[in-house]
Design a protein around this motif. Structure first.
Motif, short mmCIF file in Angstrom:
data_model
loop_
_atom_site.label_atom_id
_atom_site.label_comp_id
_atom_site.label_asym_id
_atom_site.label_seq_id
_atom_site.Cartn_x
_atom_site.Cartn_y
_atom_site.Cartn_z
N LEU A 47 -10.23 139.99 38.23
CA LEU A 47 -10.19 139.41 38.26
C LEU A 47 -9.07 138.37 36.98
CD1 LEU A 47 -14.17 138.30 37.81
CD2 LEU A 47 -12.94 138.34 39.89
N GLN A 132 -13.98 142.82 49.33
CA GLN A 132 -13.19 142.39 48.35
C GLN A 132 -12.11 141.06 48.97
OE1 GLN A 132 -9.65 144.87 48.59
NE2 GLN A 132 -10.38 146.62 46.62
N THR A 136 -12.90 137.24 47.10
CA THR A 136 -11.98 136.27 46.10
C THR A 136 -12.48 135.16 46.53
OG1 THR A 136 -10.82 137.81 46.52
CG2 THR A 136 -9.76 135.56 46.68
N THR A 156 -8.09 136.50 41.67
CA THR A 156 -8.34 137.64 42.42
C THR A 156 -7.27 139.00 41.74
OG1 THR A 156 -9.03 137.52 43.99
CG2 THR A 156 -10.39 137.00 42.20
#
Length: 329
Positions: A47, A132, A136, A156
């Protein structure tokens, strides 16, 4: 039964143990060849804090991005909790990805580690990349309510897209351990049960053999013609020296086999002028002899043989005393 006794039993009954060991080894080999290992893919995503660090305007202060205020590490913890729920697992499973995954946030860090396990390396990596993308999307959705300007929101960055793949053989090892353990237990059980069955059969055969020996020995000679004592024949004449009486505690009768012919044995109890002393009176009957038989010393039919009774358990005390006196003479 301890382990040493079990080991000795298996060594003695190796022909029962060997087939079970061979079956166990065959089953273990089959499991090692047929069960495929799993593959684990690991990816990391970070992040990133807002790029614009200029002071906020009064209008922006009215709708402050709370996630920027609490920090990226707190937001990473919140994402890890959200992605490990059952709802996310069902959503990922509905899209055809593996449900064996985990999203973990490191302490005091904005880095999220995504781990997925599947039957193939490609499926594991695809699951990591799907998670992933989910991270996001949720980062954007969590800040959308504050309508941040460009550069004022947390973003991200993918550090590892799941390229780190490891082969996990724990499933194969567990299967092999279970097969070996069950095989050893079955081997011990079969050996013990088989040993008990064989022992019972051996005892039964031994009992049958003994019974057969006893039945076949019913017609054997107990007193042969050659074992007859050279005592005077009691056929109405003769008597003991001194004319003593044979006294016994009780009259007893038994059946003996003389020359394979059953005869009656009775204890002498009373005056018997034809007896040579206290003893057994054996009355037997011989088979008839042909007239041309020239054997000498053959007793006539219905002859009687007097056997001493001094040391027999049914001879009376007085009879034993008289027997001792006769020996002393």
């Amino acid at each position: 039964m301890d382990l040493w006794d079990l080991a000795k039993l298996m060594g003695r009954r190796w022909y029962l143990m060997a087939p079970m060991i061979i079956l166990t080894l065959a089953a273990t080999s089959w499991a090692l060849l047929t069960i495929k290992p799993d593959y684990t893919s690991t990816g990391q995503i970070m992040l990133i804090p807002p790029a614009d660090r200029t002071p906020l305007t009064p209008a922006e202060l009215q709708s402050t991005n709370t996630w920027v205020e609490v920090g990226e590490d707190i937001m990473a913890k919140a994402l890890s909790i959200s992605l490990n729920t059952n709802q996310t697992h069902k959503e990922i499973e509905g899209e055809g990805f593996s449900t064996t995954f985990e999203v973990a946030a490191e302490d005091r860090s904005s880095i999220l580690t995504v781990t997925a396990t599947a039957t193939t390396a490609a499926a594991a990596q695809a699951t990591v990349q799907r998670l992933q993308k989910q991270i996001t999307r949720e980062v954007d959705e969590m800040q959308a309510r504050y309508k941040p300007k460009a550069g004022r929101a947390i973003s991200t960055q993918v550090l590892d897209g799941g390229d780190t793949i490891e082969v996990v053989s724990s499933k194969v090892k567990r299967a092999a351990v279970v097969i070996v353990g069950v095989g050893l237990l079955l081997t011990a059980a079969v050996t013990i049960i088989g040993d008990n069955i064989l022992r019972r059969r051996a005892r039964a055969q031994l009992l049958r053999r003994r019974q057969g020996d006893l039945e076949s020995g019913d017609g054997d000679d107990l007193i042969a013609d050659t074992d007859r004592l050279p005592s005077p024949r009691a056929n109405g004449a003769g008597g003991p020296p001194g004319g003593g009486e044979a006294v016994a505690k009780q009259d007893e009768t038994a059946v003996l086999s003389v020359g394979r012919i059953k005869s009656t044995v009775a204890t002498s109890n009373g005056n018997n002028s034809n007896a040579a002393g206290p003893g057994l009176t054996v009355a037997y009957r011989q088979p008839e002899i042909a007239p041309d038989d020239d054997r000498r010393g053959v007793e006539p039919d219905d002859a009687t043989i007097i056997l001493p009774l001094g040391n027999t358990p049914w001879a009376g005390r007085e009879g034993r005393d008289k027997d001792n006196e006769a020996r002393n003479r």
